[in-house]
Design a protein around this motif. Structure first.
Motif, PDB file in Angstrom:
ATOM      1  N   HIS A 253       0.832  -1.201   0.000  1.00 58.20           N
ATOM      2  CA  HIS A 253       0.000   0.000   0.000  1.00 58.20           C
ATOM      3  C   HIS A 253       0.867   1.251   0.000  1.00 58.20           C
ATOM      4  CE1 HIS A 253      -4.243  -1.458   1.330  1.00 58.20           C
ATOM      5  NE2 HIS A 253      -3.706  -2.235   0.413  1.00 58.20           N
ATOM      6  N   GLY A 295      -3.436   2.773  -0.802  1.00 62.13           N
ATOM      7  CA  GLY A 295      -3.883   1.458  -1.237  1.00 62.13           C
ATOM      8  C   GLY A 295      -2.892   0.806  -2.176  1.00 62.13           C
ATOM      9  N   ASN A 296      -3.306  -0.311  -2.753  1.00 59.08           N
ATOM     10  CA  ASN A 296      -2.481  -1.066  -3.692  1.00 59.08           C
ATOM     11  C   ASN A 296      -2.867  -0.625  -5.102  1.00 59.08           C
ATOM     12  OD1 ASN A 296      -1.724  -3.287  -5.558  1.00 59.08           O
ATOM     13  ND2 ASN A 296      -1.009  -4.266  -3.679  1.00 59.08           N
ATOM     14  N   HIS A 383      -9.820  -2.745   0.580  1.00 53.34           N
ATOM     15  CA  HIS A 383      -9.613  -1.310   0.775  1.00 53.34           C
ATOM     16  C   HIS A 383     -10.758  -0.689   1.582  1.00 53.34           C
ATOM     17  CE1 HIS A 383      -6.830  -2.115  -2.559  1.00 53.34           C
ATOM     18  NE2 HIS A 383      -6.200  -1.016  -2.193  1.00 53.34           N
TER      19      HIS A 383
END
Length: 408
Positions: A253, A295-296, A383
């Motif tokens: 992240h 986040g990713n 998320h």
């Protein structure tokens, strides 16, 4: 009457009042002695109003004893039932301290009588449980490895009752956890094993198609190439889904500029929409500073891309597809809407299931794998977001991703 005839009315009236008061005090003393005496159950003999008082109190005592016996029988029955349960039961008071637990909870958490009155967090110290307990949102259960037996997995479900008291139901889900792990490993391993032979098959099919001199083989080779590519897409989606299920949320992240990410997704989708002469637009109504989400990026890119690609696939040529980003005080939203055929209401709750098909022919005609929305759902869950779907047959569909605003 004596005072009236003897001309000493006031004196005899005072004498009568004194006798009556003494009699009342004596009866009150008898009542007090009877109430505090343990050896006698029967009320003293009395006449008049005091007799009724003694009898009524005695009847109340009998009713109270009977009610107490019934309550004790109910409590004993509940204790017997809770002792027979395989699931652990823990009752907490309003402060979150241990009040009662059954033998199953004793085995799972190693509780003892001296632990009564202590905070439950002293015995379940896992950070996820602490956050789950303090957050107060108990709609979904929490699964954690056992602190006493590392090979076991326990599921905790908290229910509020009474005056902010809590009931914790603890289930041993080790077998279900192991079966789910086996399923995930099986899908991941099979997908990896199929990838290599499919690559070889694709290569040979393309070679045969390029060197084919027999017109009759053109269509079979074309269909073989389409199906092998479709299977490759299916394997890739299975691997993505397996990775989302097996890796810990929060992996890789970092702060992501959502507007820039959506611009990339749009530029990639423009190629597909142009082939069908569709109108694809992106509108960002975020007039303040750039919207950053921790986040990713790869996962979010996959989720957003799947939503836009689905809209392009199921929207007819020259249709309109809109990508919209906006926010309010607590959330920000990304939606993908189209003017395609729409979806009937009974199908909407199941759209995120793996391989669920609204129409058995839709996926084969569009080249879909049936895993796109399942991937979107898992990415959003990782998320702390959710997917909302609205659609009406003949009027198109809208898919909305709801994210909590980043903490300042």
């Amino acid at each position: 009457m004596i005072g009236f005839f003897s001309d000493h009315y006031l004196l005899w009236m005072l004498f009568g009042c004194a006798v009556y008061i003494i009699w009342m005090l004596w009866q009150m003393r008898r009542l007090n002695q009877w109430l505090v005496r343990q050896e006698s159950e029967h009320p003293p003999e009395a006449s008049g109003i005091w007799g009724q008082i003694f009898d009524n109190i005695y009847q109340l005592q009998r009713d109270q004893r009977l009610e107490k016996e019934n309550l004790q029988a109910v409590i004993k029955r509940i204790q017997e039932i809770s002792s027979a349960l395989k699931d652990g039961l823990v009752i907490l008071d309003a402060r979150g301290h241990l009040d009662f637990w059954n033998p199953a909870a004793h085995r799972m958490l190693a509780l003892s009588t001296k632990d009564q009155g202590q905070s439950v967090i002293n015995f379940i110290r896992h950070p996820k449980f602490v956050a789950y307990f303090e957050e107060g949102n108990y709609e979904e259960p929490l699964e954690l490895p056992s602190t006493r037996f590392p090979s076991k997995h326990l599921q905790f479900q908290i229910t509020l009752f009474g005056k902010n008291e809590r009931l914790i139901v603890i289930r041993d889900v080790t077998q279900l956890h192991n079966l789910e792990k086996m399923r995930q490993d099986f899908i991941a391993n099979v997908s990896h094993e199929l990838r290599t032979p499919l690559t070889v098959i694709n290569g040979y099919v393309e070679t045969l198609a390029d060197n084919n001199t027999t017109p009759g083989w053109d269509k079979p080779l074309q269909q073989m190439s389409q199906q092998s590519k479709r299977m490759s897409l299916l394997i890739n989606d299975l691997l993505v889904l397996s990775k989302l299920e097996t890796t810990e949320a929060g992996h890789n992240h970092k702060p992501i500029n959502i507007e820039q990410l959506l611009a990339i997704v749009k530029s990639e989708a423009d190629v597909l929409s142009t082939e069908k002469s569709q109108q694809l637009t992106l509108i960002c109504n975020n007039t303040t500073k750039p919207l950053l989400l921790h986040g990713n990026e790869k996962e979010l890119h996959s989720a957003f891309s799947n939503l836009v690609t689905n809209a392009i696939k199921y929207t007819p040529p020259e249709g309109k597809i809109s990508m919209l980003l906006w926010q309010d005080q607590k959330h920000f939203y990304f939606s993908v809407s189209d003017n395609g055929p729409g979806i009937e209401a009974q199908h909407i709750p199941r759209l995120t299931e793996r391989f669920y098909r609204v129409d058995a022919s839709r996926n084969s005609s569009t080249g879909g794998t049936g895993l796109g929305l399942a991937i979107v759902k898992h990415v959003l869950m990782r998320h702390d977001a959710e997917l909302q779907i609205t659609s009406e047959p003949g009027k198109g569909s809208m898919f909305i991703c709801v994210f909590p605003l980043p903490h300042k």
